[in-house]
Design a protein around this motif. Structure first.
Motif, PDB file in Angstrom:
ATOM      1  N   GLU A  16       0.814  -1.157  -0.232  1.00 28.15           N
ATOM      2  CA  GLU A  16       0.010   0.072   0.083  1.00 28.15           C
ATOM      3  C   GLU A  16       0.756   1.351  -0.206  1.00 28.15           C
ATOM      4  N   THR A  17       2.155   1.249   0.376  1.00 26.69           N
ATOM      5  CA  THR A  17       3.083   2.364   0.600  1.00 26.69           C
ATOM      6  C   THR A  17       3.940   2.674  -0.737  1.00 26.69           C
ATOM      7  N   GLU A  18       3.880   1.647  -1.603  1.00 29.78           N
ATOM      8  CA  GLU A  18       4.733   2.109  -2.825  1.00 29.78           C
ATOM      9  C   GLU A  18       4.268   3.227  -3.539  1.00 29.78           C
ATOM     10  N   GLY A  19       5.127   3.984  -3.903  1.00 29.62           N
ATOM     11  CA  GLY A  19       4.831   5.205  -4.721  1.00 29.62           C
ATOM     12  C   GLY A  19       4.386   6.356  -3.908  1.00 29.62           C
ATOM     13  N   TYR A  20       4.539   6.108  -2.288  1.00 30.23           N
ATOM     14  CA  TYR A  20       3.916   7.049  -1.558  1.00 30.23           C
ATOM     15  C   TYR A  20       4.905   8.634  -1.576  1.00 30.23           C
ATOM     16  N   VAL A  21       4.107   9.522  -1.637  1.00 33.97           N
ATOM     17  CA  VAL A  21       4.848  10.854  -1.426  1.00 33.97           C
ATOM     18  C   VAL A  21       4.077  11.652  -0.477  1.00 33.97           C
ATOM     19  N   PRO A  22       4.779  12.022   0.448  1.00 31.15           N
ATOM     20  CA  PRO A  22       4.520  12.660   1.808  1.00 31.15           C
ATOM     21  C   PRO A  22       3.947  14.242   1.429  1.00 31.15           C
ATOM     22  N   GLY A  23       3.070  14.691   2.176  1.00 32.51           N
ATOM     23  CA  GLY A  23       2.564  15.894   2.116  1.00 32.51           C
ATOM     24  C   GLY A  23       2.521  16.584   3.160  1.00 32.51           C
ATOM     25  N   THR A  24       1.556  16.897   3.829  1.00 34.82           N
ATOM     26  CA  THR A  24       1.418  17.562   5.207  1.00 34.82           C
ATOM     27  C   THR A  24       1.882  16.651   6.256  1.00 34.82           C
ATOM     28  N   ILE A  25       2.800  17.265   7.071  1.00 34.24           N
ATOM     29  CA  ILE A  25       2.990  16.773   8.645  1.00 34.24           C
ATOM     30  C   ILE A  25       1.908  17.140   9.432  1.00 34.24           C
ATOM     31  N   GLU A  26       1.281  15.923   9.975  1.00 35.13           N
ATOM     32  CA  GLU A  26       0.324  16.207  11.011  1.00 35.13           C
ATOM     33  C   GLU A  26       0.763  16.021  12.379  1.00 35.13           C
ATOM     34  N   GLY A  40       9.898   9.933  14.061  1.00 34.20           N
ATOM     35  CA  GLY A  40       8.924   9.588  13.079  1.00 34.20           C
ATOM     36  C   GLY A  40       8.166  10.977  13.170  1.00 34.20           C
ATOM     37  N   VAL A  41       7.179  10.736  11.707  1.00 31.21           N
ATOM     38  CA  VAL A  41       6.058  11.590  11.519  1.00 31.21           C
ATOM     39  C   VAL A  41       4.873  10.995  11.195  1.00 31.21           C
ATOM     40  N   ILE A  42       3.729  11.676  11.338  1.00 38.00           N
ATOM     41  CA  ILE A  42       2.628  11.106  10.742  1.00 38.00           C
ATOM     42  C   ILE A  42       2.349  11.947   9.637  1.00 38.00           C
ATOM     43  N   VAL A  43       2.165  11.661   8.424  1.00 35.61           N
ATOM     44  CA  VAL A  43       2.055  12.634   7.356  1.00 35.61           C
ATOM     45  C   VAL A  43       0.726  12.194   6.295  1.00 35.61           C
ATOM     46  N   ALA A  44      -0.078  13.173   5.966  1.00 35.14           N
ATOM     47  CA  ALA A  44      -0.820  12.829   4.696  1.00 35.14           C
ATOM     48  C   ALA A  44      -0.137  12.801   3.424  1.00 35.14           C
ATOM     49  N   SER A  45      -0.687  12.029   2.361  1.00 36.09           N
ATOM     50  CA  SER A  45       0.008  11.948   1.237  1.00 36.09           C
ATOM     51  C   SER A  45      -0.279  13.168   0.396  1.00 36.09           C
ATOM     52  N   ARG A  56      -2.489   8.109   3.987  1.00 32.24           N
ATOM     53  CA  ARG A  56      -1.915   8.561   5.259  1.00 32.24           C
ATOM     54  C   ARG A  56      -0.895   7.564   5.787  1.00 32.24           C
ATOM     55  N   CYS A  57       0.281   7.976   6.252  1.00 33.13           N
ATOM     56  CA  CYS A  57       1.658   7.038   6.709  1.00 33.13           C
ATOM     57  C   CYS A  57       2.086   7.516   7.725  1.00 33.13           C
ATOM     58  N   ALA A  58       2.706   6.794   8.594  1.00 32.48           N
ATOM     59  CA  ALA A  58       3.660   7.099   9.668  1.00 32.48           C
ATOM     60  C   ALA A  58       5.137   6.814   8.739  1.00 32.48           C
TER      61      ALA A  58
END
Length: 89
Positions: A16-26, A40-45, A56-58
Motif C-alpha cells: 500500500e505504501t509503494e509510490g507514496y509521496v509525503p505531503g502535510t505533516i500532522e 518519526g512523523v505522521i503525514v498525509a499524502s 496517510r502514513c507514519a
C-alpha cells in the motif's frame, strides 16, 4: 482499557505504501532510548504526486540503517492512538 494491535515487520513498507509521496505533516513522534526507531512523523499524502493506495502514513526513522520506513495508516485513526501503538510521545 484499550489494547493496541501489534505492529510487526510485515505491516511496514507494505504494498500500500509503494509510490507514496509525503505531503502535510500532522504530528511528530519521539521514541525512547530502547526503541528500534529514532524518530518519526505522521503525514498525509501529496494529492498530486502520490501514486500509493495509502493516503496517510507514519514515516519512521530507524536507529540502525539509513532508509526511512513507511507504515500505512487508516485515515480516521487519531494521532494519539497511533503514537500509543508505536510507543511514541
Amino acid at each position: 482499557m484499550y489494547l493496541p494491535p501489534i505492529i510487526h515487520d510485515a505491516l511496514i513498507d507494505s504494498a500500500e505504501t509503494e509510490g507514496y509521496v509525503p505531503g502535510t505533516i500532522e504530528s511528530v513522534m519521539r521514541f525512547g532510548p530502547h526503541s528500534r526507531w529514532r524518530a518519526g512523523v505522521i503525514v498525509a499524502s501529496s494529492a498530486k504526486h502520490s501514486q500509493a493506495l495509502a493516503t496517510r502514513c507514519a514515516l519512521l526513522i530507524p536507529r540502525k540503517g539509513k532508509r526511512t520506513r513507511k507504515l500505512a495508516l487508516h485515515p480516521s485513526l487519531p494521532a494519539d492512538v497511533i503514537k500509543s501503538m508505536l510507543d511514541a510521545t
